[in-house]
Write a protein that holds these residues in place. Structure first.
Motif, mmCIF file in Angstrom:
data_model
loop_
_atom_site.group_PDB
_atom_site.id
_atom_site.type_symbol
_atom_site.label_atom_id
_atom_site.label_comp_id
_atom_site.label_asym_id
_atom_site.label_seq_id
_atom_site.Cartn_x
_atom_site.Cartn_y
_atom_site.Cartn_z
ATOM 1 N N PRO A 102 0.780 -1.253 0.063
ATOM 2 C CA PRO A 102 0.076 -0.019 0.031
ATOM 3 C C PRO A 102 0.921 1.380 0.052
ATOM 4 O O PRO A 102 0.448 2.266 -0.522
ATOM 5 C CB PRO A 102 -0.820 -0.261 1.374
ATOM 6 N N HIS A 103 1.941 1.344 0.529
ATOM 7 C CA HIS A 103 2.849 2.599 0.777
ATOM 8 C C HIS A 103 3.980 2.649 -0.279
ATOM 9 O O HIS A 103 4.798 3.453 0.174
ATOM 10 C CB HIS A 103 3.038 2.946 2.040
ATOM 11 N N TYR A 104 4.169 1.729 -1.024
ATOM 12 C CA TYR A 104 5.394 1.479 -1.724
ATOM 13 C C TYR A 104 5.272 2.098 -3.130
ATOM 14 O O TYR A 104 4.695 1.857 -3.834
ATOM 15 C CB TYR A 104 5.695 -0.056 -1.961
ATOM 16 N N TYR A 105 6.166 3.415 -3.142
ATOM 17 C CA TYR A 105 6.221 4.165 -4.305
ATOM 18 C C TYR A 105 7.624 4.058 -4.998
ATOM 19 O O TYR A 105 8.461 4.374 -4.557
ATOM 20 C CB TYR A 105 5.964 5.580 -3.985
ATOM 21 N N GLY A 106 7.680 3.808 -6.335
ATOM 22 C CA GLY A 106 8.761 3.251 -6.820
ATOM 23 C C GLY A 106 8.641 3.678 -8.526
ATOM 24 O O GLY A 106 7.357 3.802 -9.102
ATOM 25 N N ALA A 107 9.776 3.610 -9.130
ATOM 26 C CA ALA A 107 10.002 3.868 -10.453
ATOM 27 C C ALA A 107 11.117 2.788 -10.904
ATOM 28 O O ALA A 107 12.056 2.661 -10.187
ATOM 29 C CB ALA A 107 10.052 5.166 -10.963
ATOM 30 N N TYR A 108 10.969 2.528 -12.344
ATOM 31 C CA TYR A 108 12.049 1.550 -13.033
ATOM 32 C C TYR A 108 12.752 2.465 -13.965
ATOM 33 O O TYR A 108 11.909 3.030 -14.900
ATOM 34 C CB TYR A 108 11.690 0.496 -13.315
ATOM 35 N N CYS A 109 13.970 2.308 -14.463
ATOM 36 C CA CYS A 109 14.602 2.879 -15.453
ATOM 37 C C CYS A 109 15.939 2.430 -15.615
ATOM 38 O O CYS A 109 16.487 1.387 -14.988
ATOM 39 C CB CYS A 109 14.571 4.712 -15.058
ATOM 40 N N ARG A 110 16.701 2.687 -16.885
ATOM 41 C CA ARG A 110 17.983 2.579 -17.300
ATOM 42 C C ARG A 110 18.643 3.618 -17.347
ATOM 43 O O ARG A 110 18.456 4.715 -17.997
ATOM 44 C CB ARG A 110 17.924 1.603 -18.464
ATOM 45 N N ASP A 111 20.120 3.510 -17.162
ATOM 46 C CA ASP A 111 21.271 4.509 -17.243
ATOM 47 C C ASP A 111 21.480 4.499 -18.880
ATOM 48 O O ASP A 111 21.000 3.587 -19.411
ATOM 49 C CB ASP A 111 22.136 4.495 -16.435
ATOM 50 N N PRO A 112 22.408 5.348 -19.245
ATOM 51 C CA PRO A 112 22.428 5.379 -20.630
ATOM 52 C C PRO A 112 23.404 4.145 -21.131
ATOM 53 O O PRO A 112 23.444 3.764 -22.404
ATOM 54 C CB PRO A 112 23.528 6.612 -20.889
ATOM 55 N N ASP A 113 23.908 3.354 -20.334
ATOM 56 C CA ASP A 113 24.613 2.166 -20.727
ATOM 57 C C ASP A 113 23.560 0.965 -20.531
ATOM 58 O O ASP A 113 24.145 -0.045 -20.734
ATOM 59 C CB ASP A 113 25.845 1.778 -19.731
ATOM 60 N N GLY A 114 22.380 1.343 -20.037
ATOM 61 C CA GLY A 114 21.488 -0.058 -20.079
ATOM 62 C C GLY A 114 21.396 -0.690 -18.699
ATOM 63 O O GLY A 114 20.644 -1.603 -18.784
ATOM 64 N N ASN A 115 21.887 -0.139 -17.618
ATOM 65 C CA ASN A 115 21.885 -0.737 -16.453
ATOM 66 C C ASN A 115 20.523 -0.345 -15.908
ATOM 67 O O ASN A 115 20.127 0.698 -15.847
ATOM 68 C CB ASN A 115 23.198 -0.258 -15.570
ATOM 69 N N LYS A 116 20.019 -1.376 -15.180
ATOM 70 C CA LYS A 116 18.411 -1.193 -14.620
ATOM 71 C C LYS A 116 18.645 -0.502 -13.098
ATOM 72 O O LYS A 116 19.237 -1.213 -12.326
ATOM 73 C CB LYS A 116 17.945 -2.404 -14.650
ATOM 74 N N LEU A 117 17.870 0.504 -13.043
ATOM 75 C CA LEU A 117 18.012 1.032 -11.688
ATOM 76 C C LEU A 117 16.411 0.984 -11.283
ATOM 77 O O LEU A 117 15.497 1.325 -12.085
ATOM 78 C CB LEU A 117 18.350 2.584 -11.946
ATOM 79 N N HIS A 118 16.477 1.026 -9.828
ATOM 80 C CA HIS A 118 14.847 1.246 -9.335
ATOM 81 C C HIS A 118 15.237 2.142 -8.158
ATOM 82 O O HIS A 118 15.981 2.310 -7.513
ATOM 83 C CB HIS A 118 14.406 -0.058 -8.651
ATOM 84 N N VAL A 119 14.209 3.229 -8.012
ATOM 85 C CA VAL A 119 13.945 4.068 -6.813
ATOM 86 C C VAL A 119 12.851 3.953 -6.305
ATOM 87 O O VAL A 119 11.958 3.694 -6.856
ATOM 88 C CB VAL A 119 14.649 5.642 -7.412
ATOM 89 N N MET A 120 12.918 4.116 -5.085
ATOM 90 C CA MET A 120 11.590 3.627 -4.147
ATOM 91 C C MET A 120 11.472 4.463 -2.931
ATOM 92 O O MET A 120 12.527 4.965 -2.286
ATOM 93 C CB MET A 120 11.415 2.114 -3.884
ATOM 94 N N HIS A 121 10.240 4.624 -2.321
ATOM 95 C CA HIS A 121 10.180 5.348 -1.083
ATOM 96 C C HIS A 121 8.715 4.598 -0.643
ATOM 97 O O HIS A 121 8.017 4.240 -1.338
ATOM 98 C CB HIS A 121 9.694 6.816 -1.430
#
Length: 129
Positions: A102-121
């Motif tokens: 219920p309180h997990y807020y996040g996004a997924y993206c990739r850096d210019p080299d294609g490495n996968k990143l996730h940021v969450m709160h």
């Protein structure tokens, strides 16, 4: 205990510009720059995340199933992290929003080299700053 994580890059200068901007959104800064490596951490703290050109001089490649997750202090920081990724040459892997719990807020993206990143709160979670 995990001390840190690193990702490979084929263009250290570009990756440094990217991560300087992106990690600044969650209060991380460049803590060191040495030949072939750039480290990031909190102000006055040790490096805990590095980008580097591979030691073996082979091209950096994306690991299948590899992802780094960064913890933000607010949903707004998640939104800003994601926005800055896209503005600095990264790509979308999942726009900011609530997921998993219920309180997990996040996004997924990739850096210019294609490495996968996730940021969450996650509201009510412990954040070390």
């Amino acid at each position: 205990m995990l001390l840190g994580a690193m990702l490979g890059t084929n263009n250290l200068a570009q990756a440094g510009d990217f991560y300087d901007a992106v990690l600044g959104t969650i209060n991380m800064v460049r803590t060191m720059t040495v030949d072939g490596e750039i480290g990031y951490g909190v102000v006055g703290g040790a490096s805990c995340f590095w980008i580097l050109t591979p030691f073996n001089k082979q091209p950096a490649t994306v690991g299948n199933g590899v992802q780094l997750t960064f913890q933000a202090a607010s949903n707004e920081q998640v939104d800003e992290f994601y926005r800055v990724v896209l503005a600095h040459g990264g790509s979308d892997e999942g726009a900011p929003g609530y997921r998993y719990r219920p309180h997990y807020y996040g996004a997924y993206c990739r850096d210019p080299d294609g490495n996968k990143l996730h940021v969450m709160h996650e509201a009510n979670s412990a954040i070390v700053e």
